[in-house]
Scaffold this motif. Structure first.
Motif, PDB file in Angstrom:
ATOM      1  N   GLY A   1       0.776  -1.230   0.000  1.00 18.91           N
ATOM      2  CA  GLY A   1       0.000   0.000   0.000  1.00 18.91           C
ATOM      3  C   GLY A   1       0.806   1.277   0.000  1.00 18.91           C
ATOM      4  O   GLY A   1       0.236   2.372  -0.026  1.00 18.91           O
TER       5      GLY A   1
ATOM      6  N   ASP B   1      -0.847  -4.120  -5.330  1.00 17.48           N
ATOM      7  CA  ASP B   1      -2.010  -3.472  -4.710  1.00 17.48           C
ATOM      8  C   ASP B   1      -3.304  -3.616  -5.501  1.00 17.48           C
ATOM      9  O   ASP B   1      -4.385  -3.672  -4.910  1.00 17.48           O
ATOM     10  CB  ASP B   1      -1.715  -1.986  -4.469  1.00 17.48           C
ATOM     11  CG  ASP B   1      -0.536  -1.781  -3.533  1.00 17.48           C
ATOM     12  OD1 ASP B   1      -0.151  -2.752  -2.845  1.00 17.48           O
ATOM     13  OD2 ASP B   1       0.005  -0.667  -3.488  1.00 17.48           O
TER      14      ASP B   1
ATOM     15  N   LYS C   1      -8.611  -6.257  -2.642  1.00 23.05           N
ATOM     16  CA  LYS C   1      -9.936  -5.620  -2.602  1.00 23.05           C
ATOM     17  C   LYS C   1     -10.312  -5.168  -1.190  1.00 23.05           C
ATOM     18  O   LYS C   1     -11.131  -4.267  -1.028  1.00 23.05           O
ATOM     19  CB  LYS C   1     -11.001  -6.593  -3.116  1.00 23.05           C
ATOM     20  CG  LYS C   1     -10.733  -7.102  -4.527  1.00 23.05           C
ATOM     21  CD  LYS C   1     -10.537  -5.964  -5.522  1.00 23.05           C
ATOM     22  CE  LYS C   1     -10.227  -6.489  -6.923  1.00 23.05           C
ATOM     23  NZ  LYS C   1      -9.917  -5.383  -7.864  1.00 23.05           N
ATOM     24  N   SER C   2      -9.761  -5.799  -0.169  1.00 23.32           N
ATOM     25  CA  SER C   2     -10.020  -5.421   1.222  1.00 23.32           C
ATOM     26  C   SER C   2      -8.676  -5.275   1.921  1.00 23.32           C
ATOM     27  O   SER C   2      -7.747  -6.049   1.672  1.00 23.32           O
ATOM     28  CB  SER C   2     -10.880  -6.463   1.939  1.00 23.32           C
ATOM     29  OG  SER C   2     -12.130  -6.612   1.298  1.00 23.32           O
ATOM     30  N   TRP C   3      -8.598  -4.285   2.806  1.00 16.75           N
ATOM     31  CA  TRP C   3      -7.316  -3.956   3.430  1.00 16.75           C
ATOM     32  C   TRP C   3      -7.414  -3.942   4.957  1.00 16.75           C
ATOM     33  O   TRP C   3      -8.391  -3.449   5.517  1.00 16.75           O
ATOM     34  CB  TRP C   3      -6.846  -2.573   2.988  1.00 16.75           C
ATOM     35  CG  TRP C   3      -6.296  -2.501   1.598  1.00 16.75           C
ATOM     36  CD1 TRP C   3      -7.008  -2.281   0.446  1.00 16.75           C
ATOM     37  CD2 TRP C   3      -4.925  -2.618   1.209  1.00 16.75           C
ATOM     38  NE1 TRP C   3      -6.157  -2.261  -0.627  1.00 16.75           N
ATOM     39  CE2 TRP C   3      -4.874  -2.466  -0.186  1.00 16.75           C
ATOM     40  CE3 TRP C   3      -3.743  -2.833   1.916  1.00 16.75           C
ATOM     41  CZ2 TRP C   3      -3.675  -2.520  -0.908  1.00 16.75           C
ATOM     42  CZ3 TRP C   3      -2.555  -2.898   1.214  1.00 16.75           C
ATOM     43  CH2 TRP C   3      -2.517  -2.739  -0.186  1.00 16.75           C
TER      44      TRP C   3
ATOM     45  N   GLY D   1      -4.766   6.062   3.323  1.00 11.70           N
ATOM     46  CA  GLY D   1      -5.055   4.659   3.077  1.00 11.70           C
ATOM     47  C   GLY D   1      -4.132   4.088   2.026  1.00 11.70           C
ATOM     48  O   GLY D   1      -3.378   4.824   1.366  1.00 11.70           O
TER      49      GLY D   1
ATOM     50  N   CYS E   1      -7.140   1.978  -2.468  1.00  7.86           N
ATOM     51  CA  CYS E   1      -8.034   1.354  -1.484  1.00  7.86           C
ATOM     52  C   CYS E   1      -9.397   2.028  -1.440  1.00  7.86           C
ATOM     53  O   CYS E   1      -9.500   3.260  -1.494  1.00  7.86           O
ATOM     54  CB  CYS E   1      -7.374   1.407  -0.115  1.00  7.86           C
ATOM     55  SG  CYS E   1      -8.446   0.926   1.257  1.00  7.86           S
TER      56      CYS E   1
ATOM     57  N   LEU F   1     -11.700  -0.932   4.305  1.00  8.91           N
ATOM     58  CA  LEU F   1     -10.448  -0.759   5.038  1.00  8.91           C
ATOM     59  C   LEU F   1     -10.690  -0.855   6.540  1.00  8.91           C
ATOM     60  O   LEU F   1     -11.598  -0.215   7.065  1.00  8.91           O
ATOM     61  CB  LEU F   1      -9.831   0.600   4.701  1.00  8.91           C
ATOM     62  CG  LEU F   1      -8.668   1.095   5.588  1.00  8.91           C
ATOM     63  CD1 LEU F   1      -7.449   0.199   5.413  1.00  8.91           C
ATOM     64  CD2 LEU F   1      -8.324   2.544   5.246  1.00  8.91           C
TER      65      LEU F   1
END
Length: 479
Positions: A361, A392, A396-398, A455, A459, A464
């Motif tokens: 990220g 990155d 899809k989700s962080w 972020g 993202c 997040l």
């Protein structure tokens, strides 16, 4: 609406529209008859609670019988001492399963001598890894609540997950089941968890796993009924030593024992071969940040794209692939890519891919900004431009694990090395640890502020989860 009232009970009441949680009666909607597993987890919840529930008809042996019945959550038999009701047996069990403190005095690894962890690490192709995530020596400051239910509800991630105490009460069986699985994995004694242990499980690992489950549901809902659901890629961006590898290890285990296939991958697995790392070093003479593996430029981005693309296509039963692994012990510690014959194999259909790394990220910055931190970062910053497409964009989700001071990385790394040496393993000296960490600190100082304020690269803020941790690796409320 759900309601709570305090009420002393002479007996343990399980099932029906009321559930006893410590000394609280939680009124739940009338549901179908609960399974034996539900009754068992609720009984264990009462055992967790320090509030003493006495009755003239129930002896202490019934509690240990209940503990014995918890074996359904174990991947292997529980030691026979756990089934004894004598105080000596209980003490023996506790001494065997609770963390040991090495002579160094820096706190003990809470998973040393754990054959379950060792077996799973070997199967994952990380036989040279050790999960030295050290519990803090002082009680966690996240809560002073003794009752486990209230302890769960007091966790700093509850509000971030949009949960209320009523919602926790409704899903308490799931919380307890996941907690028991983790106790088995880490060989903790669920009958007498310490505050730091409870915080690590019920304020951190279990809430994050529930968040992952929610993200998977959201991801699956974007597909039509006749479409193949691709695995969700969850990225974990966190500094070295903060416990991200152990967190991912625990999440992967929970997915497996709950019947869902997952794959774990680290940015470490994409390091250049020793030969290519030598070429990178030679082409950047005098740049200490590129002398050894670690910073942007020291990864095989083509291998990254190929691996993540192939993993995303594992949607069918019987389809398999191997995951690359890196051997950090090769070449006298300089490392090299592990032989492909040792790479672990994963099989579809995958539900989730857990992708972790210290610099996931990170976004390239203006040249002047990075040169102000360290002139050597200019080349690293240029290399970073290619990383979004290689890493990155697949995520899809962080989950971002946030720290207040990057200098914690040195202390955490030092703790890990001390624990390794106390365990008879070869570890870096204090001076070597300082040199090792110093090669990462410029990137932390340059890129973490943007990561925390904006972020990760590309993202969606709605996908997040930011977990702020203290120096003891415990989640805190944060800002």
């Amino acid at each position: 609406m759900y309601g709570f009232r305090l009420q002393q009970r002479p007996v343990i009441s399980i099932g029906g529209p009321e559930k006893l949680i410590g000394q609280k009666i939680v009124h739940l909607p009338q549901t179908k008859a609960e399974s034996p597993a539900t009754d068992m987890t609720m009984a264990v919840l009462n055992i967790f609670s320090p509030a003493k529930v006495t009755t003239s008809t129930t002896s202490s042996s019934s509690f240990f019988s209940c503990y014995s019945s918890c074996n359904r959550f174990s991947t292997r038999p529980v030691p026979t001492t756990a089934c004894s009701s004598s105080s000596s047996s209980s003490s023996s069990m506790q001494s065997q399963m609770l963390p040991r403190s090495p002579k160094s005095g820096h706190g003990g690894s809470w998973m040393q001598g754990n054959s379950i962890c060792d077996d799973l690490l070997a199967k994952s192709g990380r036989k040279n890894y050790r999960l030295y995530s050290v519990f803090p020596s002082k009680p966690a400051e996240v809560s002073s609540v003794e009752d486990l239910f209230e302890f769960i509800c007091s966790g700093p991630l509850i509000s971030k997950l949009g949960l209320t105490s009523e919602m926790v009460a409704e899903s308490i069986d799931k919380w307890l089941s996941y907690g028991l699985y983790l106790c088995r994995l880490f060989q903790l004694n669920e009958l007498s968890l310490t505050i730091p242990q409870k915080a690590r499980l019920y304020h951190y690992y279990v809430p994050v796993f529930l968040w992952c489950e929610k993200e998977i549901s959201l991801h699956s809902s974007t597909f039509k009924e006749d479409e193949e659901v691709t695995p969700l890629v969850i990225g974990f961006s966190a500094p070295q030593g903060c416990g991200k590898t152990t967190l991912v290890f625990a999440l992967d285990y929970l997915f497996r024992v709950t019947g869902r296939k997952s794959a774990t991958i680290s940015i470490d697995d994409f390091y250049l071969t020793a030969e290519d790392q030598a070429k990178l070093r030679e082409s950047n003479p005098g740049n200490a940040l590129l002398e050894l593996r670690g910073n942007a430029g020291s990864h095989d981005l083509l291998l990254s794209v190929e691996t993540l693309t192939a993993l995303s296509k594992l949607t069918k039963e019987g389809v398999k692939m191997k995951l690359p692994r890196y051997d950090k012990s090769a070449n006298s510690g300089r490392g090299d890519r592990a032989d492909s014959s040792t790479w672990p194999e994963v099989e579809g259909p995958l539900t989730v891919i857990l992708f972790e790394g210290w610099m996931l990220g990170f976004k390239p910055l203006a040249v002047d900004a990075v040169k102000t931190v360290d002139p050597q970062l200019e080349t690293v910053n240029k290399n970073l431009e290619a990383y979004y497409d290689a890493w990155d964009k697949f995520i899809k989700s962080w989950i971002v694990i946030k720290i207040k001071d990057p200098s914690c990385v040195y202390q955490w790394r030092l703790q890990a090395e001390i624990a390794m040496r106390a365990d008879g393993k070869t570890g870096m000296s204090d001076e070597e640890v300082m040199d090792f960490v110093s090669r990462y600190l410029p990137a932390y100082h340059a890129y973490l502020p943007t990561l925390y304020s904006q972020g990760p690269s590309g993202c969606d803020p709605q996908r997040l989860l930011v977990v702020e941790i203290d120096e003891g690796r415990n989640p805190i409320l944060g800002e």
